[in-house]
Scaffold this motif. Structure first.
Motif, PDB file in Angstrom:
ATOM      1  N   THR A 124     -39.459  -3.123 -15.265  1.00  0.00           N
ATOM      2  CA  THR A 124     -40.481  -2.176 -15.728  1.00  0.00           C
ATOM      3  C   THR A 124     -41.249  -2.759 -16.916  1.00  0.00           C
ATOM      4  OG1 THR A 124     -38.762  -1.020 -17.012  1.00  0.00           O
ATOM      5  CG2 THR A 124     -39.324  -0.123 -14.850  1.00  0.00           C
ATOM      6  N   GLU A 125     -40.607  -2.807 -18.080  1.00  0.00           N
ATOM      7  CA  GLU A 125     -41.289  -3.231 -19.297  1.00  0.00           C
ATOM      8  C   GLU A 125     -41.683  -4.700 -19.253  1.00  0.00           C
ATOM      9  OE1 GLU A 125     -42.300  -1.205 -21.659  1.00  0.00           O
ATOM     10  OE2 GLU A 125     -41.485   0.450 -20.500  1.00  0.00           O
ATOM     11  N   ASP A 126     -40.758  -5.575 -18.843  1.00  0.00           N
ATOM     12  CA  ASP A 126     -41.083  -7.000 -18.806  1.00  0.00           C
ATOM     13  C   ASP A 126     -42.194  -7.290 -17.796  1.00  0.00           C
ATOM     14  OD1 ASP A 126     -39.421  -7.940 -20.795  1.00  0.00           O
ATOM     15  OD2 ASP A 126     -37.712  -8.215 -19.484  1.00  0.00           O
ATOM     16  N   ALA A 127     -42.137  -6.643 -16.634  1.00  0.00           N
ATOM     17  CA  ALA A 127     -43.180  -6.850 -15.629  1.00  0.00           C
ATOM     18  C   ALA A 127     -44.529  -6.336 -16.131  1.00  0.00           C
ATOM     19  CB  ALA A 127     -42.805  -6.152 -14.323  1.00  0.00           C
ATOM     20  N   ASP A 128     -44.531  -5.209 -16.846  1.00  0.00           N
ATOM     21  CA  ASP A 128     -45.783  -4.689 -17.403  1.00  0.00           C
ATOM     22  C   ASP A 128     -46.349  -5.627 -18.459  1.00  0.00           C
ATOM     23  OD1 ASP A 128     -46.025  -2.432 -15.861  1.00  0.00           O
ATOM     24  OD2 ASP A 128     -44.973  -1.122 -17.257  1.00  0.00           O
TER      25      ASP A 128
END
Length: 581
Positions: A124-128
């Motif tokens: 979630t956060e890393d991909a964003d």
């Protein structure tokens, strides 16, 4: 920004190729946006001296041109930003999809070692963050870099002597940005690690809250949580402090460069080597350099943070995956249910065998129980039957066909697992039973009837359309287990694997589940992992395992008459039952 890097941003470039048309139009808008900066420089050099004259006839046409160029620039900027946003988000979506698919193929042993909170954060956060870096690279960093090159080139044409003075500071600025960027990346990696640990602790805390309350351990958990959020705060603060320090340092250098230009310009004007209109045009260009330098500096920091995120995402790719299907795969056909282990050996870690010289034959329709102490290799047998792993030596045959030569998907459509603790995804009961498969309502209800689940389902307010909450907490354990049995038999499997499916239930719930199991097991080959030996006394074969080998095989009565280890285990359990009773 999209240059070769340790994190592998260059490897994302192929993901942009399907969006080449949109990128081309965005690139054209970008060129119009950058080119308009040069036109504004030229117009400002004409406008400002005329303002001092007060001649509206000369001022108004130039102002009109400035407004037109400015409007074109902003329209081009909108086209650039909106057109380039789509490909950046598509890359993020493709990356997240590919990694999720990869995650589904990771070996279960490796997957169980990963924190669910950490994996959730990465996807979630890393991909964003990676998506944001790509977007800012396309719509901000590249235009800013082009603007720097274009404006500096025009300034060289206007006055190369002044421009050389500015360029002398450029290597120092670039060095400072790289030094800060490297430190920001290290600090970001620490921060992201702390966030992942915090997410993992939160997942454990939420799932284990009843246990925490039962042991009155709330203060201990609060102290752990306080320690984790404090470490996270410090890690984030170090990142923010580095970024905060970079801006004034680079800003001081920019001011020094601006002051140097003013001093040199004053000397040149005094000597008659430079005129006021030329100076205004040049100073306009100098002002136009400030914004792209600030953007490139800030985006470089984000790029370094994105490197850290991409590296964490790529780590998932390094995890071992389950065995690939053979090419070509052997057609499996409809299984009867004959199983054969021949001299099977298997180890998760080389040199540490979990199964060794394992020989077992199971005929279609038989019920076979695997018993023995923890670590005997019972779960590993199930893992091999489901092709989560492949044997190291020997053969595992289904109806005479080597499992290593068939596709895992074909196999798993005919082998159903009922785990010890059933898990369901949120959705309706019908969704939980279907589990992504197509079936008619009649087939759905038939599987529920076989699992002794239909009666309690239809008594619910919405019947099969009743929504299950997360982890199925709005139904009882026995009801959830019967839903799991219905899910298992829906595909009419030839083989069923039961992992002590009633061990966590009370007597009444166990009786209902046992009835469902008895109906579901009819005319199928069934392997049962049993810790409570009283539940498998009627099995056709009981296989006693220890340390990865078969110690004894037979019916309950035959094994009891022979004495030995099986009888010893039964007597121990009987004594324990008396003590607890």
């Amino acid at each position: 920004m999209l240059t070769p890097s340790q994190a592998g941003f260059r490897r994302l470039l192929p993901l942009l190729l399907p969006h080449l048309r949109q990128l081309t139009w965005g690139g054209l808008c970008m060129l119009v946006f950058v080119s308009s900066q040069l036109v504004l420089m030229k117009l400002m050099g004409r406008l400002l001296p005329d303002v001092g004259s007060g001649d509206l006839n000369r001022i108004l046409p130039v102002i009109g041109l400035v407004l037109v160029v400015f409007a074109i620039q902003k329209i081009a900027q909108f086209g650039q930003d909106s057109l380039l946003a789509g490909p950046a988000l598509q890359v993020s979506q493709s990356l997240r999809r590919d990694l999720f698919q990869r995650l589904q193929r990771v070996q279960l042993g490796a997957l169980e070692k990963m924190s669910s909170g950490d994996l959730t954060y990465r996807l979630t956060e890393d991909a964003d963050r990676v998506s944001e870096v790509i977007y800012k690279t396309l719509h901000d960093s590249i235009p800013s870099a082009l603007q720097l090159v274009a404006v500096l080139g025009y300034m060289l044409l206007l006055d190369w002597k002044l421009t050389v003075a500015i360029l002398l500071l450029a290597p120092f600025v670039a060095w400072l940005i790289s030094v800060f960027g490297a430190r920001v990346m290290v600090a970001t990696e620490r921060s992201q690690k702390k966030v992942s640990e915090l997410a993992g602790l939160l997942g454990e805390a939420i799932e284990g809250l009843p246990l925490v309350r039962a042991f009155a351990a709330e203060p201990w958990l609060e102290r752990r949580f306080e320690d984790e959020i404090d470490q996270h705060r410090l890690a984030r603060y170090n990142t923010y402090r580095l970024v905060a320090l970079q801006h004034p340092v680079v800003g001081i250098i920019e001011v020094l460069g601006f002051a140097t230009v003013l001093v040199l310009a004053a000397i040149r004007i005094n000597s008659g080597d430079l005129e006021i209109p030329g100076l205004i045009t040049y100073l306009t260009g100098l002002v136009l350099l400030i914004d792209p330098i600030a953007h490139v500096t800030a985006n470089y920091n984000e790029f370094q943070q994105g490197q850290s995120s991409l590296r964490r995402l790529r780590e998932i790719e390094q995890e071992p995956s389950e065995p690939a299907d053979p090419v070509p795969a052997l057609p499996l056909g409809r299984l009867r249910g004959d199983l054969s282990f021949s001299q099977v050996q298997f180890s998760y870690i080389p040199g540490q065998p979990v199964l060794q010289n394992f020989n077992l034959s199971v005929h279609a329709g038989q019920v076979v129980a695997l018993v023995g102490p923890s670590g005997a290799g019972k779960t590993t047998v199930f893992s091999l039957l489901l092709r989560f792993n492949c044997v190291d030596q020997g053969q595992l045959l289904f109806d005479g066909k080597d499992l290593s030569r068939v596709s895992a998907r074909d196999l798993r459509q005919q082998v159903a697992l009922v785990p010890q603790r059933s898990s369901v995804f949120s959705g309706t009961i019908a969704d939980a039973i279907r589990f992504g498969r197509d079936c008619t309502q009649e087939e759905l209800q038939q599987s529920a009837k076989l699992a002794n689940a239909h009666d309690f389902i239809v008594r619910l307010p919405d019947g099969y359309d009743t929504r299950l909450q997360e982890r199925g907490t709005n139904v009882s354990g026995g009801q959830l287990q019967r839903i799991a049995i219905a899910r298992a038999v829906l595909g009419n499997p030839a083989v069923m694997l039961l992992d002590e499916a009633t061990s966590a239930l009370d007597a009444e719930a166990e009786a209902a589940v046992q009835l469902g199991l008895k109906q579901a097991m009819a005319d199928r080959t069934v392997l049962v992992i049993a810790h409570r030996l009283a539940t498998v006394q009627e099995a056709d074969q009981i296989v006693l395992m220890e340390r990865g080998s078969i110690v004894d095989v037979g019916t309950h009565d035959a094994l009891m008459q022979r004495g030995g280890r099986y009888r010893e285990l039964c007597e121990k359990q009987f004594i324990r039952d008396l003590q607890t009773g």
